[in-house]
Structures are given as structure tokens and as C-alpha cells.
Scaffold this motif. Structure first.
Motif, PDB file in Angstrom:
ATOM      1  N   PHE A 101       3.243   4.143  14.052  1.00 34.21           N
ATOM      2  CA  PHE A 101       3.430   5.584  13.745  1.00 34.21           C
ATOM      3  C   PHE A 101       4.332   6.185  12.104  1.00 34.21           C
ATOM      4  CE2 PHE A 101       7.560   5.349  10.565  1.00 34.21           C
ATOM      5  CZ  PHE A 101       8.443   6.449  10.977  1.00 34.21           C
ATOM      6  N   LEU A 102       3.714   5.268  10.829  1.00 37.88           N
ATOM      7  CA  LEU A 102       2.622   5.568  10.172  1.00 37.88           C
ATOM      8  C   LEU A 102       1.607   6.512   9.353  1.00 37.88           C
ATOM      9  CD1 LEU A 102       3.653   2.698   7.723  1.00 37.88           C
ATOM     10  CD2 LEU A 102       4.766   4.234   8.009  1.00 37.88           C
ATOM     11  N   ASN A 103       0.817   5.866  10.715  1.00 41.77           N
ATOM     12  CA  ASN A 103      -0.340   6.770  10.213  1.00 41.77           C
ATOM     13  C   ASN A 103      -0.087   8.100  10.918  1.00 41.77           C
ATOM     14  OD1 ASN A 103      -3.687   6.777  10.158  1.00 41.77           O
ATOM     15  ND2 ASN A 103      -3.400   6.933  12.022  1.00 41.77           N
ATOM     16  N   GLU A 104       0.408   8.167  11.672  1.00 36.72           N
ATOM     17  CA  GLU A 104       0.542   9.461  12.307  1.00 36.72           C
ATOM     18  C   GLU A 104       1.605  10.473  11.547  1.00 36.72           C
ATOM     19  OE1 GLU A 104       3.783  10.750  16.489  1.00 36.72           O
ATOM     20  OE2 GLU A 104       1.586   8.920  17.012  1.00 36.72           O
ATOM     21  N   ALA A 105       2.875  10.003  10.557  1.00 31.39           N
ATOM     22  CA  ALA A 105       3.084  10.589   9.301  1.00 31.39           C
ATOM     23  C   ALA A 105       2.269  10.781   8.816  1.00 31.39           C
ATOM     24  CB  ALA A 105       4.380   9.351   9.225  1.00 31.39           C
ATOM     25  N   GLY A 106       0.871  10.694   8.741  1.00 31.74           N
ATOM     26  CA  GLY A 106       0.657  10.878   7.134  1.00 31.74           C
ATOM     27  C   GLY A 106       0.238   9.828   5.973  1.00 31.74           C
ATOM     28  N   LEU A 107       0.645   8.613   6.692  1.00 31.30           N
ATOM     29  CA  LEU A 107       0.365   7.270   5.589  1.00 31.30           C
ATOM     30  C   LEU A 107       0.200   6.082   5.961  1.00 31.30           C
ATOM     31  CD1 LEU A 107       2.502   7.132   2.916  1.00 31.30           C
ATOM     32  CD2 LEU A 107       4.069   5.625   4.168  1.00 31.30           C
ATOM     33  N   VAL A 126      -6.131 -12.032  -7.396  1.00 28.43           N
ATOM     34  CA  VAL A 126      -6.084 -11.266  -5.721  1.00 28.43           C
ATOM     35  C   VAL A 126      -5.433 -12.044  -5.224  1.00 28.43           C
ATOM     36  CG1 VAL A 126      -8.251 -10.963  -4.238  1.00 28.43           C
ATOM     37  CG2 VAL A 126      -8.910 -11.169  -6.692  1.00 28.43           C
ATOM     38  N   LYS A 127      -4.805 -10.919  -4.059  1.00 29.27           N
ATOM     39  CA  LYS A 127      -3.969 -11.450  -2.689  1.00 29.27           C
ATOM     40  C   LYS A 127      -4.303 -11.057  -1.772  1.00 29.27           C
ATOM     41  CE  LYS A 127       0.030  -9.604  -1.816  1.00 29.27           C
ATOM     42  NZ  LYS A 127       1.089  -9.193  -1.197  1.00 29.27           N
ATOM     43  N   PRO A 128      -4.471 -12.202  -0.547  1.00 26.67           N
ATOM     44  CA  PRO A 128      -4.734 -11.634   0.337  1.00 26.67           C
ATOM     45  C   PRO A 128      -3.076 -10.932   1.452  1.00 26.67           C
ATOM     46  CG  PRO A 128      -3.594 -13.623   0.411  1.00 26.67           C
ATOM     47  CD  PRO A 128      -3.607 -13.790  -1.177  1.00 26.67           C
ATOM     48  N   THR A 129      -3.415  -9.718   2.148  1.00 32.55           N
ATOM     49  CA  THR A 129      -2.842  -8.315   3.038  1.00 32.55           C
ATOM     50  C   THR A 129      -3.444  -8.334   4.447  1.00 32.55           C
ATOM     51  OG1 THR A 129      -1.014  -7.843   2.675  1.00 32.55           O
ATOM     52  CG2 THR A 129      -3.732  -6.407   2.066  1.00 32.55           C
ATOM     53  N   TYR A 130      -2.613  -8.192   4.656  1.00 29.48           N
ATOM     54  CA  TYR A 130      -3.060  -8.315   5.797  1.00 29.48           C
ATOM     55  C   TYR A 130      -3.511  -6.709   6.755  1.00 29.48           C
ATOM     56  CZ  TYR A 130      -2.796  -7.590  11.065  1.00 29.48           C
ATOM     57  OH  TYR A 130      -3.266  -7.556  13.432  1.00 29.48           O
ATOM     58  N   ALA A 131      -2.379  -5.566   6.159  1.00 24.41           N
ATOM     59  CA  ALA A 131      -2.642  -4.359   6.461  1.00 24.41           C
ATOM     60  C   ALA A 131      -2.660  -3.058   5.184  1.00 24.41           C
ATOM     61  CB  ALA A 131      -1.560  -3.396   7.716  1.00 24.41           C
ATOM     62  N   VAL A 132      -3.524  -2.484   4.568  1.00 28.50           N
ATOM     63  CA  VAL A 132      -3.898  -1.750   3.380  1.00 28.50           C
ATOM     64  C   VAL A 132      -3.406  -1.023   2.972  1.00 28.50           C
ATOM     65  CG1 VAL A 132      -5.716  -2.237   1.784  1.00 28.50           C
ATOM     66  CG2 VAL A 132      -5.397  -3.732   2.799  1.00 28.50           C
ATOM     67  N   PRO A 133      -2.621   0.104   2.642  1.00 28.29           N
ATOM     68  CA  PRO A 133      -2.793   1.862   2.709  1.00 28.29           C
ATOM     69  C   PRO A 133      -4.288   2.209   2.492  1.00 28.29           C
ATOM     70  CG  PRO A 133      -1.077   0.792   1.008  1.00 28.29           C
ATOM     71  CD  PRO A 133      -1.716  -0.661   1.477  1.00 28.29           C
ATOM     72  N   GLU A 134      -4.202   3.748   2.878  1.00 26.96           N
ATOM     73  CA  GLU A 134      -5.943   3.651   3.287  1.00 26.96           C
ATOM     74  C   GLU A 134      -6.208   4.252   1.433  1.00 26.96           C
ATOM     75  OE1 GLU A 134      -5.839   7.116   6.027  1.00 26.96           O
ATOM     76  OE2 GLU A 134      -4.674   8.941   4.367  1.00 26.96           O
ATOM     77  N   ARG A 234       1.459  14.517  -1.088  1.00 24.47           N
ATOM     78  CA  ARG A 234      -0.540  15.038  -0.901  1.00 24.47           C
ATOM     79  C   ARG A 234      -0.485  14.126  -1.242  1.00 24.47           C
ATOM     80  NH1 ARG A 234       2.514  19.842  -3.082  1.00 24.47           N
ATOM     81  NH2 ARG A 234       3.838  21.005  -2.353  1.00 24.47           N
ATOM     82  N   THR A 235      -0.874  13.069  -0.640  1.00 30.82           N
ATOM     83  CA  THR A 235      -1.355  11.640  -0.993  1.00 30.82           C
ATOM     84  C   THR A 235      -2.987  12.051  -0.367  1.00 30.82           C
ATOM     85  OG1 THR A 235      -0.049  10.077  -0.569  1.00 30.82           O
ATOM     86  CG2 THR A 235      -2.113   9.199  -1.158  1.00 30.82           C
ATOM     87  N   ARG A 236      -2.871  12.062   0.916  1.00 27.34           N
ATOM     88  CA  ARG A 236      -4.369  12.238   1.166  1.00 27.34           C
ATOM     89  C   ARG A 236      -5.774  13.175   0.890  1.00 27.34           C
ATOM     90  NH1 ARG A 236      -3.435  11.286   7.798  1.00 27.34           N
ATOM     91  NH2 ARG A 236      -3.800   9.244   7.591  1.00 27.34           N
ATOM     92  N   GLU A 237      -4.914  14.986   0.435  1.00 28.16           N
ATOM     93  CA  GLU A 237      -5.184  15.804  -0.404  1.00 28.16           C
ATOM     94  C   GLU A 237      -5.888  15.268  -1.731  1.00 28.16           C
ATOM     95  OE1 GLU A 237      -3.117  18.813   0.112  1.00 28.16           O
ATOM     96  OE2 GLU A 237      -3.440  19.529  -1.980  1.00 28.16           O
TER      97      GLU A 237
END
Ligand SMILES: Cc1cc2nc3c(=O)[nH]c(=O)nc-3n(C[C@H](O)[C@H](O)[C@H](O)COP(=O)(O)OP(=O)(O)OC[C@H]3O[C@@H](n4cnc5c(N)ncnc54)[C@H](O)[C@@H]3O)c2cc1C
Length: 427
Positions: A101-107, A126-134, A234-237
């Protein structure tokens, strides 16, 4: 005076934190007519990183690279943890659905296969995490390979120091360089804020000025890290423009709350969930909740006083802990604020905290919460479901210290998935 309006729905989700947003999404995807109630803001505190399971046992502070193996160990050692009630394939399915859902929304989010990723934080840890914003992915790769990087901070930015991060990482990651610049158009400003800088970067002219200030210092490094300010919409841009302009990949470093990635999550959920059919009552809260004579519940909803009533067949209670106000610490006991459900807690206040604030075992206070059955229905004092159609999800659940275990979003997302499923099975 006008009579309060009454609305009907199959499900009401109480809460707008990660658990409430995830529950609303899963309910919408399954066609449940759903109302979501809660003040804007719950999700704002999210750092943007989505933890699944990072540390167990907390007393030993053992950090896991494989969150699934960590869950196996946790469930073996702590059979009352919420993860013990959910199959691993369901936890995975919940993450896949939410990230899709987040990916489709551009996140966009990235994962390191089945493993955790180590991410440098603004504290220099440094922290361990599972899913990281691109937007943070290049930084995680840079840390893994310890490549030469430039960390940039801004004059007037509080609680974020590139120099401090590099100093703390000196032994592990010696190839770090640092740079402090003035953020464009803040020359005469004493303090700068991440939200305002993110807004300013929505403009290509500001990006160009920022590029001109950083590019001359990026010779000889392979990536450049900046605080998480790459815009809201416009994060990707912005990521692409900064990368092209500076000439090496750039990445975001998570900052303290309220963070821009938290704002992005908020905006995305708040904009996209109504498009999926969720009726959102954002600036309102549940002020009264009673079982209804027609079955289900009657909820009194408003800001400060009840403005209207809602008949709902079922409820997912995702009202959080102390910060979210789902639980309240009174003088003698911890109370659940909407239904006054029994809260699992030490027998007296003296048991809430260890003597030392920094005790590695953590505090019983942070494991207080609701006991639930296998369907995530909160239990009454006799150990039976308090109501047949009341379910709970997220940090309000007992037997988990998500801050220390690094399982905050994971518990929220997975239990929301399980609660929606239980709610559907009852239909
Ligand atoms: C500072 C901070 C940093 C974090 N960093 C990370 C991180 O790096 N990685 C990670 O995975 N997780 C992180 N989290 C945790 C993650 O966001 C959790 O999943 C979350 O806090 C738990 O979510 P929740 O939805 O259960 O509760 P909350 O987020 O507390 O939300 C509770 C919601 O219920 C609403 N509510 C309460 N009472 C009522 C009422 N009567 N009527 C209507 N609504 C009501 C509140 O307004 C709020 O919206 C962080 C959280 C914080 C606070």
C-alpha cells in the motif's frame, strides 16, 4: 439544539497510530464498512523505520540480524507476548500488504530479504530494523560496507550533529567526513526545523541552492547523508535531484520525532484511506462507549463534548499506551481509558519501575496493557472476553516492551491484521 447525528458501521477503529492505520487499511481491503476515530497525530511519532523484532532478551540486550529467529526465541521464552498469538506467515502477510500500500502511494520501503538492516540514527547509534524507507536505503548499504561518506548537518539545527555521529562511529566507520552548511534562505535564522526544510525542498530552486553548497565538499566520497528532510510530497523527485546534482547517491538519516518520515506516513494514510472507503473522524475522539441494546456498541464521539453517536457492530481498540492515552497512570493503578478494561500490571505502584532508570531489564510499567484471548479480544476480570466484538491491537497489548525489543511497528501491524481477521470471522 440539534439532535446528535447517528451513523452505523460494521467496524470502528479507535486510534490513528500505526496500529489504527494498519487496522483501517486491512479492514478497507476486506470490504468492511469502517469508521476510524482519533486525533491526527498518533502516527506522527513514528521515525519512519518499521521494526519487526530486534532485541531479545532485553536484559541481555542481544541484537538479532534475523527477526524471524528472534520471534521464535521470544515466543519460546515469553509465551504471553502478542507475537505468540500470530503465525509467522500472517506477520509476513501483514507487512507485505502494508508495504504494498505504501509503495503504491509513493512511499517506497526496502527490506534486506528476511533479515534486519542496521540503520545509523541521528544519535550516532545504529539500530536494527526490518523495513527501511527507500530514502534511507543507501545509508544502510553504506554503513554495511563502511564506504567513504559525507554526513551533512545544518547551522541552527538542534539535536542533530554530523560531527557527533562521526565521532561515535569512529572505530566502526572511520571513512566518515562531516560538513555543516547553512540551509538555503536560513542565513538569518537562529533555529531551523526539519518540517520547514522539507517543505522548502519541495521547490526545485531550494534544491539547487542546497546542491551548490554540498557538491564542492562531496569529492572523494561515495555517498552523502542528510537529515530526513527530503520533502513530504515529492520525495522521490527530491532524492533524484539531490543525487544527480551532488553527483553521488544521497540518503536520509532518521531524526528525532516529530520526524518528516512520520509526517509522510501520516499524510499518506490520511489521504489514501478515505479513498479506500474509510470514513475518518480525524479531529474527534471516543468520549463514551457502551454496549448497544441492538447488539454491538454505541459510541459517543466529539472533540471536547459528544457531537454525535455511532452504532458499530465491532471495535478495534488501537488507542495506544500512555503517550497515545489508551492507558492512564493514576496514583494507584494503570487504567484503560475508554472501557475501563482490566489492565495487566504490577500489584502496586512500587512494582512499576526498577530502582535504576537504566536497568537493562526495562520496567514492568512498560509491559502493562490488555490481556487478550486468541482472537485479540480483551479479557474481563474473570478471564473471559469482555465483549464478543471488541478487539485490541498495537501497543495497548500487555507483555511487550516495544521500545527495548525494537518491535513497535511489527506488533502494531501484525496485531491489527489478526484483529481484523478475527473481526471478519465473527461476521
Ligand atoms: C518517539 C517514538 C519513536 C518511535 N520509533 C519507532 C521506530 O523507529 N520503529 C518502529 O517500528 N516503531 C517506532 N515507534 C513506535 C510505533 O510508532 C508504534 O507502533 C506505536 O507507537 C504504537 O502504535 P499504536 O498505534 O499502538 O499507538 P499510538 O501510536 O500511541 O496511537 C494511539 C492512538 O489512539 C488514539 N486514541 C487514544 N484514545 C482515544 C480515544 N478515546 N478516542 C479516539 N482515539 C484515541 C490516539 O490519539 C492515537 O492516535 C516509535 C514511537 C514513538 C512514540
Amino acid at each position: 439544539m440539534q439532535a446528535p447525528e447517528t451513523t452505523d458501521c460494521e467496524l470502528t477503529v479507535i486510534g490513528t497510530g500505526m496500529a489504527g492505520m494498519a487496522a483501517a487499511l486491512f479492514a478497507a481491503n476486506r470490504g468492511l464498512s469502517t469508521v476510524q476515530v482519533g486525533h491526527s497525530g498518533g502516527i506522527l511519532f513514528a521515525s519512519g523505520l518499521l521494526d519487526l523484532m530486534g532485541v531479545h532478551p532485553v536484559a541481555a540486550q542481544k541484537v538479532w540480524q534475523d527477526p524471524w529467529a528472534a520471534i521464535d526465541a521470544l515466543v519460546r521464552d515469553e509465551p504471553h507476548h502478542p507475537y505468540a498469538r500470530i503465525k509467522k506467515e500472517d506477520i509476513r502477510a501483514a507487512f507485505d500488504e502494508l508495504l504494498g500500500f505504501l509503495n503504491e502511494a509513493g512511499l517506497g520501503y526496502r527490506r534486506n530479504g528476511e533479515r534486519n538492516t542496521q540503520v545509523l540514527t541521528s544519535l550516532g547509534t545504529v539500530k536494527p530494523t526490518y523495513a527501511v524507507p527507500e530514502t534511507m536505503w543507501t545509508g544502510a548499504q553504506a554503513f554495511a560496507n563502511k564506504i567513504p561518506c559525507l554526513l551533512v548537518d545544518f547551522q541552527g539545527m538542534r539535536e542533530y550533529s554530523a560531527r557527533q555521529m562521526a565521532a561515535i562511529q569512529k572505530e566502526r566507520w572511520p571513512a566518515l567526513q562531516t560538513l555543516r552548511v547553512v540551509f538555503p534562505d536560513t542565513e538569518n535564522v537562529a533555529e531551523v526545523y526539519t518540517g520547514l526544510m522539507a517543505q522548502a525542498l519541495e521547490s526545485p530552486a531550494t534544491r539547487k541552492k542546497l546542491v551548490e553548497r554540498v557538491r564542492p565538499h562531496a569529492q572523494g566520497v561515495e555517498a552523502v547523508g542528510l537529515p530526513a528532510i527530503f520533502g513530504l510530497y515529492r520525495t522521490r523527485e527530491i532524492l533524484a535531484d539531490l543525487t544527480n546534482g551532488i553527483g553521488v547517491p544521497v540518503f536520509e538519516i532518521p531524526t528525532l520525532p516529530v520526524s518528516v518520515p512520520g509526517l509522510r506516513l501520516k499524510e499518506t494514510f490520511e489521504f489514501k484511506l478515505p479513498a479506500k472507503g474509510i470514513r475518518a473522524l480525524r479531529q474527534q475522539q471516543v468520549l463514551e462507549a457502551r454496549p448497544s441494546s441492538q447488539g454491538g456498541f454505541r459510541l459517543g464521539i466529539g472533540d471536547k463534548a459528544i457531537e454525535h453517536y455511532l452504532h458499530t457492530r465491532s471495535i478495534i481498540l488501537a488507542s495506544g499506551r500512555f503517550l497515545g492515552k489508551g492507558l492512564l497512570a493514576e496514583r494507584k493503578r494503570i487504567r484503560e481509558t475508554i472501557f475501563d478494561l482490566p489492565v495487566s500490571q504490577p500489584v502496586s505502584r512500587s512494582g512499576w519501575h526498577q530502582k535504576s532508570f537504566l536497568d537493562p531489564r526495562g520496567h514492568a510499567f512498560n509491559r502493562a496493557g490488555l490481556e487478550v484471548d486468541h482472537c485479540f479480544r480483551p479479557l474481563d476480570a474473570g478471564g473471559r472476553p469482555a465483549f464478543p466484538a471488541l478487539f485490541a491491537a498495537g501497543s495497548i497489548l500487555a507483555h511487550q516492551d516495544w521500545v527495548r525489543m525494537k518491535c513497535g511497528s511489527g506488533v502494531a501491524i501484525a496485531t491489527a491484521y489478526a484483529a481484523v481477521r478475527a473481526c471478519l470471522e465473527q461476521k
